[in-house]
Design an enzyme around this catalytic site. Structure first.
Site, PDB file in Angstrom:
ATOM      1  N   CYS A 126       0.859  -1.181   0.000  1.00 19.58           N
ATOM      2  CA  CYS A 126       0.000   0.000   0.000  1.00 19.58           C
ATOM      3  C   CYS A 126       0.894   1.229   0.000  1.00 19.58           C
ATOM      4  CB  CYS A 126      -0.887  -0.033   1.249  1.00 19.58           C
ATOM      5  SG  CYS A 126      -1.857   1.461   1.473  1.00 19.58           S
ATOM      6  N   CYS A 165      -0.581   3.803  -6.577  1.00 18.64           N
ATOM      7  CA  CYS A 165      -1.541   3.198  -5.655  1.00 18.64           C
ATOM      8  C   CYS A 165      -1.732   1.770  -6.166  1.00 18.64           C
ATOM      9  CB  CYS A 165      -2.858   3.966  -5.680  1.00 18.64           C
ATOM     10  SG  CYS A 165      -4.207   3.100  -4.842  1.00 18.64           S
TER      11      CYS A 165
HETATM   12  N1  DGL Z   1      -4.010   0.678  -2.397  1.00 18.40           N
HETATM   13  C1  DGL Z   1      -3.538   1.651  -1.478  1.00 18.40           C
HETATM   14  C2  DGL Z   1      -2.392   2.464  -1.994  1.00 18.40           C
HETATM   15  O1  DGL Z   1      -1.540   1.891  -2.655  1.00 18.40           O
HETATM   16  C3  DGL Z   1      -4.583   2.434  -0.699  1.00 18.40           C
HETATM   17  C4  DGL Z   1      -5.778   2.923  -1.418  1.00 18.40           C
HETATM   18  C5  DGL Z   1      -6.818   3.514  -0.461  1.00 18.40           C
HETATM   19  O2  DGL Z   1      -7.280   2.784   0.405  1.00 18.40           O
HETATM   20  O3  DGL Z   1      -7.106   4.714  -0.564  1.00 18.40           O
HETATM   21  O4  DGL Z   1      -2.256   3.625  -1.722  1.00 18.40           O
END
Ligand code: DGL
Length: 258
Positions: free
Chosen positions: A73, A187
């Site tokens: 993440c 993301c």
């Molecule tokens: N998938 C995550 C990232 O890489 C978080 C996305 C979210 O929950 O806003 O930032």
């Protein structure tokens, strides 16, 4: 053979884009994946909130034979990793996403080249990508674009909605108007959207997953049997449906709470 696991975490299905590369690179390891769908999106939360959600997951990992954790993440890596690592570094080896892949993201770029970052609001506001990139080459220009709303498109499978396409177009227009040479999918949810991106704007898209998996592989050494356990903190059946594009999960996704 041990029953040790690699812990992989994200706010939802996004981190599966990382898990699938980890599994390709290391099919002999065991994995526990936690998608914190109860608290998604992380990208509009405060750093303290993201820290506290992730701390619960790390404590769970600690009790379940995890010694290595991959933060799949960007948002958590941007706003909470430093604190978490201070707290857990004697017990867990934590691989943060952004810090692990920044140098690969700019490979082949020259001074004054422009790279665009598509990311959550929290990641953009943290300035973490710029900081890590500028440690390596301060002359590369980073255009950071807040793509709030993309995560919901992925989690709720709204790929075909006009509203989704319009939102994506407005963000890619910024990339185009700035003549960016490369786009970082900043993301872990965004690789699910990359075919749509490519239809709208033909530039180079960098998915950090492969490079992160390579780094982790070089530093982890235990022999497992390729087991993967999937958990989500709400609606495991929805999680399983949304996950399909990156992981055809055969077993049940189990509900977990902390
Ligand atoms: N998938 C995550 C990232 O890489 C978080 C996305 C979210 O929950 O806003 O930032």
């Amino acid at each position: 053979m041990t029953n040790e696991y690699i812990g992989v975490l994200d706010s939802g299905v996004g981190g599966l884009s990382i898990l699938s590369e980890l599994y390709k690179a290391m099919p002999d390891k065991n994995y526990i994946y936690v998608g914190d769908t109860k608290n998604i999106p992380y990208g509009t939360k405060t750093p303290l909130e993201v820290y506290s959600y992730t701390k619960d997951i790390l404590n769970y990992f600690l009790k379940n034979n995890v010694k290595n954790v991959v933060i799949a993440c960007n948002t958590t890596s941007a706003v909470a990793y430093d604190e978490l690592n201070k707290e857990f570094k004697d017990k867990l080896k934590i691989f943060p996403l952004i810090q692990s892949i920044a140098s690969t993201a700019i490979e082949g770029l020259k001074d004054n080249d422009i790279i665009a970052l598509l990311a959550t609001r929290a990641t953009v506001n943290s300035g973490k990508y710029e900081k890590e990139i500028h440690k390596i080459n301060p002359k590369i220009k980073v255009i950071s674009i807040d793509c709030t709303g993309f995560v919901e498109i992925v989690e709720n499978r709204l790929y075909k909605e006009n509203k989704s396409i319009e939102l994506i177009k407005t963000k890619l227009d910024i990339v185009k108007n700035n003549n960016a040479k490369r786009v970082i999918l900043g993301c872990t949810h965004y690789p699910y959207l990359v075919d749509i991106f490519k239809n709208i704007l033909n530039v180079e898209y960098f998915n950090p997953a492969v490079s992160l998996a390579k780094k982790v592989k070089n530093e982890i050494n235990f022999k497992g049997n390729g087991e993967i356990k999937f958990y989500s903190t709400i609606n495991p059946d929805e999680f399983k449906k949304s996950a399909k594009m990156f992981f055809d999960i055969q077993d049940d996704v189990k509900l977990i709470s902390f």
